[in-house]
Design a protein around this motif. Sequence first.
Motif, PDB file in Angstrom:
ATOM      1  N   VAL A   1      25.975  31.794 -44.885  1.00 29.07           N
ATOM      2  CA  VAL A   1      25.965  33.208 -45.229  1.00 29.07           C
ATOM      3  C   VAL A   1      24.832  33.435 -46.217  1.00 29.07           C
ATOM      4  O   VAL A   1      24.728  32.737 -47.238  1.00 29.07           O
ATOM      5  CB  VAL A   1      27.303  33.658 -45.835  1.00 29.07           C
ATOM      6  CG1 VAL A   1      27.230  35.121 -46.256  1.00 29.07           C
ATOM      7  CG2 VAL A   1      28.433  33.465 -44.828  1.00 29.07           C
TER       8      VAL A   1
ATOM      9  N   SER B   1      24.263  42.664 -40.394  1.00 32.87           N
ATOM     10  CA  SER B   1      23.881  42.779 -41.794  1.00 32.87           C
ATOM     11  C   SER B   1      24.811  43.780 -42.479  1.00 32.87           C
ATOM     12  O   SER B   1      24.996  44.899 -41.993  1.00 32.87           O
ATOM     13  CB  SER B   1      22.423  43.237 -41.918  1.00 32.87           C
ATOM     14  OG  SER B   1      22.037  43.325 -43.274  1.00 32.87           O
TER      15      SER B   1
ATOM     16  N   ASN C   1      22.937  35.879 -48.821  1.00 32.86           N
ATOM     17  CA  ASN C   1      23.204  37.031 -49.680  1.00 32.86           C
ATOM     18  C   ASN C   1      21.999  37.328 -50.566  1.00 32.86           C
ATOM     19  O   ASN C   1      21.430  36.411 -51.174  1.00 32.86           O
ATOM     20  CB  ASN C   1      24.413  36.765 -50.579  1.00 32.86           C
ATOM     21  CG  ASN C   1      25.693  36.585 -49.783  1.00 32.86           C
ATOM     22  OD1 ASN C   1      25.926  37.285 -48.811  1.00 32.86           O
ATOM     23  ND2 ASN C   1      26.533  35.646 -50.211  1.00 32.86           N
TER      24      ASN C   1
ATOM     25  N   ALA D   1      34.100  39.641 -45.537  1.00 26.48           N
ATOM     26  CA  ALA D   1      33.137  40.280 -46.438  1.00 26.48           C
ATOM     27  C   ALA D   1      33.687  41.538 -47.091  1.00 26.48           C
ATOM     28  O   ALA D   1      33.311  41.867 -48.220  1.00 26.48           O
ATOM     29  CB  ALA D   1      31.858  40.611 -45.661  1.00 26.48           C
TER      30      ALA D   1
ATOM     31  N   THR E   1      25.348  38.006 -58.351  1.00 23.30           N
ATOM     32  CA  THR E   1      24.480  37.218 -57.469  1.00 23.30           C
ATOM     33  C   THR E   1      23.092  37.099 -58.055  1.00 23.30           C
ATOM     34  O   THR E   1      22.493  36.017 -58.074  1.00 23.30           O
ATOM     35  CB  THR E   1      24.423  37.864 -56.077  1.00 23.30           C
ATOM     36  OG1 THR E   1      25.736  37.885 -55.514  1.00 23.30           O
ATOM     37  CG2 THR E   1      23.490  37.094 -55.157  1.00 23.30           C
TER      38      THR E   1
ATOM     39  N   ALA F   1      27.582  29.673 -48.618  1.00 20.60           N
ATOM     40  CA  ALA F   1      26.896  30.933 -48.920  1.00 20.60           C
ATOM     41  C   ALA F   1      25.763  30.686 -49.899  1.00 20.60           C
ATOM     42  O   ALA F   1      25.930  29.969 -50.895  1.00 20.60           O
ATOM     43  CB  ALA F   1      27.877  31.949 -49.495  1.00 20.60           C
TER      44      ALA F   1
ATOM     45  N   ILE G   1      25.015  44.220 -52.687  1.00 20.60           N
ATOM     46  CA  ILE G   1      24.664  42.905 -52.162  1.00 20.60           C
ATOM     47  C   ILE G   1      24.494  43.045 -50.656  1.00 20.60           C
ATOM     48  O   ILE G   1      25.373  43.585 -49.974  1.00 20.60           O
ATOM     49  CB  ILE G   1      25.772  41.859 -52.442  1.00 20.60           C
ATOM     50  CG1 ILE G   1      26.078  41.787 -53.937  1.00 20.60           C
ATOM     51  CG2 ILE G   1      25.371  40.495 -51.894  1.00 20.60           C
ATOM     52  CD1 ILE G   1      24.949  41.306 -54.791  1.00 20.60           C
ATOM     53  N   ARG G   2      23.378  42.616 -50.149  1.00 26.60           N
ATOM     54  CA  ARG G   2      23.175  42.587 -48.694  1.00 26.60           C
ATOM     55  C   ARG G   2      23.545  41.192 -48.192  1.00 26.60           C
ATOM     56  O   ARG G   2      23.060  40.188 -48.720  1.00 26.60           O
ATOM     57  CB  ARG G   2      21.732  42.929 -48.338  1.00 26.60           C
ATOM     58  CG  ARG G   2      21.458  42.999 -46.846  1.00 26.60           C
ATOM     59  CD  ARG G   2      20.090  43.607 -46.572  1.00 26.60           C
ATOM     60  NE  ARG G   2      20.040  44.991 -47.009  1.00 26.60           N
ATOM     61  CZ  ARG G   2      18.933  45.611 -47.439  1.00 26.60           C
ATOM     62  NH1 ARG G   2      17.800  44.934 -47.524  1.00 26.60           N
ATOM     63  NH2 ARG G   2      18.971  46.871 -47.800  1.00 26.60           N
ATOM     64  N   SER G   3      24.399  41.130 -47.187  1.00 22.26           N
ATOM     65  CA  SER G   3      24.936  39.850 -46.712  1.00 22.26           C
ATOM     66  C   SER G   3      24.784  39.748 -45.203  1.00 22.26           C
ATOM     67  O   SER G   3      25.033  40.711 -44.471  1.00 22.26           O
ATOM     68  CB  SER G   3      26.414  39.745 -47.097  1.00 22.26           C
ATOM     69  OG  SER G   3      26.962  38.520 -46.689  1.00 22.26           O
ATOM     70  N   ARG G   4      24.389  38.551 -44.749  1.00 16.04           N
ATOM     71  CA  ARG G   4      24.228  38.325 -43.306  1.00 16.04           C
ATOM     72  C   ARG G   4      24.591  36.884 -42.976  1.00 16.04           C
ATOM     73  O   ARG G   4      24.050  35.947 -43.567  1.00 16.04           O
ATOM     74  CB  ARG G   4      22.794  38.612 -42.878  1.00 16.04           C
ATOM     75  CG  ARG G   4      22.625  38.719 -41.364  1.00 16.04           C
ATOM     76  CD  ARG G   4      21.287  39.297 -40.994  1.00 16.04           C
ATOM     77  NE  ARG G   4      21.296  39.747 -39.622  1.00 16.04           N
ATOM     78  CZ  ARG G   4      20.226  40.224 -38.975  1.00 16.04           C
ATOM     79  NH1 ARG G   4      19.068  40.312 -39.609  1.00 16.04           N
ATOM     80  NH2 ARG G   4      20.325  40.628 -37.725  1.00 16.04           N
TER      81      ARG G   4
ATOM     82  N   SER H   1      20.691  40.301 -53.628  1.00 17.38           N
ATOM     83  CA  SER H   1      21.084  41.411 -54.480  1.00 17.38           C
ATOM     84  C   SER H   1      19.988  42.466 -54.472  1.00 17.38           C
ATOM     85  O   SER H   1      18.807  42.160 -54.631  1.00 17.38           O
ATOM     86  CB  SER H   1      21.324  40.930 -55.911  1.00 17.38           C
ATOM     87  OG  SER H   1      21.601  42.032 -56.751  1.00 17.38           O
TER      88      SER H   1
END
Length: 625
Positions: free
Chosen positions: A497, A472, A499, A612, A508, A446, A482-485, A501
């Motif tokens: 992964v 997403s 990530n 997640a 993060t 990540a 936190i945006r995570s994809r 902020s």
Amino acid sequence: MHRSIATVSLSGTLRQKLEAVADAGFDGIELFEADFINFKGTAAELGRIAGDLGLSIDLYQPLRDFEGMPEAQFRRSLERAERKFDLMQAMGAPTMLCCSNTSPLSINDPSLAAAQLHELAERAARRNLRVGFEALAWGRHTWLYGQAWEIVKQANHPHLGLILDSFHTLSLKDDPAGIAAIPGDKIFFLQMADAPLLSMDVLQWARHHRSFPGQGDFDVVGFFEQVLRAGYTGPLSLEIFNDIFRETPNRRTAVDAMRSLLYLESETRQRLAKPAVAQQVTLFDPPPVPALSGLSFIEFAADEASAATLATLVKQLGFRRIGRHRSKAVTLYRQGEINLIVNAQPDSFARERFEAHGTSVCALGVRCGDPLAAVGRATAMRSQRHDSPVGPNELRVPAIVAPGGNLIHFVPEALGANGLYEADFILEDQGAGANDAGLQRIDHVALGLALDQLDTWVLFTRAVLGLEPGESLELADPFGLIRSRGVANAERSLRLVLNVSLSQRTRTARTLSVTGGGAVHHIALSCSDIFETAAKLRANGTRFVPISDNYYDDLATRIDVEPALLSRMRDAGVLFDRSPAGDYLHIYTESFEGGLFFEVAQRVGDYDAYGALNAPARMASQAQD
């Protein structure tokens, strides 16, 4: 193809934008009128500057609220257009973009719109200029390309044609298949834009959230394919309205922009080959997407003191020191198929780049069927090659620089599991150590990214590495979102992964490398029995993030978990997620220097995500500690 970009797509002054665009290898620009209005110079001077940089000015835009207007307003608009024609001639721009009317004064009469556009085209023809008519997705009476094409046909003027924009078609879920039936010579210009799928007003979507092809969720390849099937041979351009791009350094944005067009061309080229279609333009043909089969190693940059601290940590995780590099202060640790490299060489690229930021991951080694071809594709897609110094009898492993400065090494699959290490390291006892905890392989890595790096990394992993992005997600940290994809190859043997902020106060954000993004902040390692592995790791001295009892009370209300399993998870501090395909059990170690931490994970069945939904439990616990 002739590749172009709208000046509105980049940050900076107009001169700075042109220099960035030229440096990235573009052939031309679309000049957005606001950029010229604020330019300290004449139209002729701008034309000379563009020419000196090797750029053509392909389009002048926009002319708004023109067609279908009452007579008085129409006559004033014609005079307005004449002044724009003066500028276009002085700077050498051959085509004007006229977008469909949004004015409440406009009249819903396609015949009137056609007649007025005919008059505009007639005046353009007197100056040997052209007018392209574009349907805005929020146009008052004309919002579909089919409607615009009917008006252009009715106007019937050789200096009037159609301008197509992928965003306006795909945001409305309009079918682009009909584009193939439009005569290619009547399509005067093509603008491409991708976007994430959002539920919002289309005008706000268009003005703030467009992205480069390959960064969003639209089928931009299918759209471009239909335009080429029509016989279009004009410029391939980008028109991107994006708040983050307006803040990002324009040279980085320009490189992303060029990479996106090369990716779009190469993907469309493959579609056009099946079935074969006569191509009237030459599309970019890079080396094929590399065959990647997983991570071979993770390399850390550390000074002497940090290297000693890291050595203690990885030994607690059950790793055994098995080798010392033949010519550098570099140590190899192994458990199962996992290889961790600690680079404490003072004059290495890794130390120079990362040592000021504490212990950091500086490189990833990826197993690859054809490393030279992989580097060839990467450089063709505008990534930088990196050549590390090698000593006698050591292997040269092709590498590239990823966004943010990390290295990605392509380790030849032909070397087998340990061929690289046998060549470059003086190996010690390679047997399992007494502290072995049953960790088997690297599940995923990540990365914590600066907000303006997420789209860059999505495009990089897609265009260069051939990975595909997943859904997403937005995850709740106690101090922000936190945006995570996730991105992965088809075989799921290589997973990353990404990530970012959305707040400056999250963990993060605080642990991001000041190098500009791309900092690995956690490493997930897989095992076959997480309870056995967690017990061994605790016995070795590994400390895990404590999880609240309330989490397990709530889990029992959300998921039908057997009471015995729930009890074991509660006792061990293991988190749990379930999908229709399988289960995911995982646990996080406490962070060490720089905020980096490890995750231990067990996948059951065909579970394909990353747990997640449990990240908020981990982040809340870390915040309370």
